[in-house]
Design an enzyme around this catalytic site. Structure first.
Site, PDB file in Angstrom:
ATOM      1  N   THR A 165       3.611  -2.067   6.523  1.00 14.45           N
ATOM      2  CA  THR A 165       4.804  -2.878   6.251  1.00 14.45           C
ATOM      3  C   THR A 165       5.043  -2.857   4.745  1.00 14.45           C
ATOM      4  O   THR A 165       5.622  -1.929   4.224  1.00 14.45           O
ATOM      5  CB  THR A 165       4.645  -4.307   6.795  1.00 14.45           C
ATOM      6  N   LYS A 191      -3.835  -2.075   8.336  1.00 14.56           N
ATOM      7  CA  LYS A 191      -2.634  -2.355   7.580  1.00 14.56           C
ATOM      8  C   LYS A 191      -2.728  -3.797   7.085  1.00 14.56           C
ATOM      9  O   LYS A 191      -3.359  -4.656   7.696  1.00 14.56           O
ATOM     10  CB  LYS A 191      -1.362  -2.140   8.400  1.00 14.56           C
ATOM     11  N   THR A 202      -8.149 -10.073  10.717  1.00 11.86           N
ATOM     12  CA  THR A 202      -7.128  -9.997   9.680  1.00 11.86           C
ATOM     13  C   THR A 202      -6.189  -8.832   9.927  1.00 11.86           C
ATOM     14  O   THR A 202      -6.615  -7.778  10.362  1.00 11.86           O
ATOM     15  CB  THR A 202      -7.754  -9.841   8.287  1.00 11.86           C
ATOM     16  N   GLU A 288      -0.096  -7.607  -1.955  1.00 16.23           N
ATOM     17  CA  GLU A 288       1.303  -7.588  -2.388  1.00 16.23           C
ATOM     18  C   GLU A 288       1.428  -7.909  -3.878  1.00 16.23           C
ATOM     19  O   GLU A 288       1.000  -8.977  -4.329  1.00 16.23           O
ATOM     20  CB  GLU A 288       2.125  -8.566  -1.559  1.00 16.23           C
ATOM     21  N   ASN A 414       8.006 -11.612  -1.625  1.00 19.41           N
ATOM     22  CA  ASN A 414       8.094 -12.595  -0.561  1.00 19.41           C
ATOM     23  C   ASN A 414       9.304 -13.518  -0.651  1.00 19.41           C
ATOM     24  O   ASN A 414       9.592 -14.257   0.281  1.00 19.41           O
ATOM     25  CB  ASN A 414       6.798 -13.420  -0.514  1.00 19.41           C
TER      26      ASN A 414
END
Length: 419
Positions: A165, A191, A202, A288, A414
């Protein structure tokens, strides 16, 4: 550690009997003007399967909100007696918090089962992506025949990219090891980049092996190794609704089936740890917006749980993560995080070092700060992999936790993730 264990290529296709495929089916159209169906896009759905029925095991998110694929996979494994042949997984849509979610997850399994001629309950299903948006099933219906037709023993990369993603890199790892004269293989793919703070699992993680091991001991091994790998990972403190780790064992290596806690079971667990720990580290490094991998090693604990709790407390501290982004040796934030860890130990015995490829500095001794060079500290923290070494000096147990720094880019990613 298994002495003759070595890294190999192949990911989920490294083990005998496993083949994979992946394709772009258009689950979520790119939000761009003049969209062209002929443009090649990243794979968003994959399938992998084995030539034989496998013993299987899985662990799932402990979030009270669970994605429909979690519910369906759990029911399928219970119905099949922990047997599986195939796994179908998609990105771009989590199929979570949808009234028709279970129906569509079941249909994904049914589509694969019909195309492959296998029982529906022997299909594992997984999804990742945006929560609360209806999963379009028509693109998946169209894709499944292609996925089955394209299954191949060397297409692990096609599958590994399909589950990404916000991941910036694929995550695969595999090893070769020996059990009672038989060469065995164990590999996996994962992932995950954000919404990672697991409890029993997770992100999405898939592991395959050709080692012969019973479903019971496969589950026992997975439970034990998850505790010291994936459960010691945190990116942002958010536990996903779709977290799952599944493992399938084909037995095609030809060893006698492992069904007791003997020396071969220990070797198998060592191999499983090697793969899962390396995947965990990859997940942490690709957090991220991350610019630094953080690895906290806590030793000198009275028991394993204390070591895990302390190491993870430091990794989860937003203040500490921000300090590492700023390359500021603010060791007080380490002590603060150690201090609120929910475990019993004497803080006055604790030592802390900060370490990287550029060297090591001691910042705390016996629970108190010590003088150090800020210039040397800045040089150490300028690296992209930082190690926090904690010694409680109160026992023999140790544990490692993994995470990343907290950057401006995390908020950017985000802030508009859904739109």
């Amino acid at each position: 550690m298994v002495i003759n264990m070595k890294f190999i290529e192949g990911g989920i296709c490294a083990a005998k009997g496993f083949k994979a495929s992946g394709t772009y089916c258009g689950i979520k159209k790119p939000n761009i003007d003049n969209y062209d169906e002929n443009i090649k896009h990243k794979n968003d759905i994959c399938l992998f399967a084995c030539d034989t029925i496998c013993n299987a095991a899985a662990v799932y998110t402990q979030n009270k909100v669970k994605g429909a694929p979690i519910l369906v996979t759990k029911a399928n494994l219970e119905k099949s007696g922990n047997k599986a042949i195939a796994v179908i997984a998609n990105s771009k849509n989590a199929n979570t918090c949808n009234a028709d979610g279970v129906d569509k997850a079941n249909e994904m399994c049914a589509l694969v089962a019909k195309e492959m001629g296998i029982p529906q309950e022997q299909v594992i299903v997984a999804s990742t992506g945006v929560i609360g948006q209806i999963l379009p099933i028509e693109p998946i219906r169209n894709a499944v025949p292609t996925l089955v037709k394209d299954l191949d023993y060397g297409k692990n990369l096609e599958a590994a990219t399909a589950i990404m993603t916000t991941d910036t890199v694929k995550k695969e790892y595999a090893v070769e090891f020996e059990i009672d004269g038989k060469i065995c293989h164990l590999g996996g793919m994962a992932k995950g980049s954000g919404m990672i703070h697991p409890n029993m699992a997770t992100t999405l993680n898939f592991i395959t092996t050709d080692c012969a091991i019973s479903s019971e001991y496969l589950q026992n091994a997975l439970n034990d190794i998850v505790k010291v790998t994936y459960n010691c990972l945190s990116i942002d403190g958010d536990t996903s609704t779709n977290d799952m780790v599944s493992i399938m064992a084909s037995g095609l290596a030809g060893n006698d089936e492992i069904n007791s806690e003997n020396e071969y079971y220990t070797i198998f667990k060592d191999a499983l740890y090697e793969v899962m720990a390396n995947l965990t580290r990859m997940l942490a490094k690709d957090g991220e917006g991350a610019s630094k991998l953080l690895e906290c090693i806590c030793k000198g604990a009275k028991d394993k749980d204390t070591a895990i709790i302390v190491a993870k407390s430091v990794i989860c501290s937003s203040l500490f993560k921000a300090a590492m982004f700023g390359e500021d040796a603010n060791w007080g934030r380490v002590l603060c995080a150690i201090g609120y860890a929910d475990a019993e130990f004497d803080i006055d015995k604790v030592d802390v070092d900060l370490r990287s490829d550029n060297g090591t500095i001691t910042v705390c001794k016996d629970g108190a700060g010590v003088a150090f060079s800020e210039d040397k500290a800045a040089d150490i923290l300028s690296c992209d992999e930082i190690y926090i070494d904690i010694n409680l000096n109160q026992g023999e147990e140790s544990a490692t936790a993994w995470g990343c720094d907290l950057t401006y880019d995390y908020v950017k990613i985000n802030g508009d993730y859904r739109t």
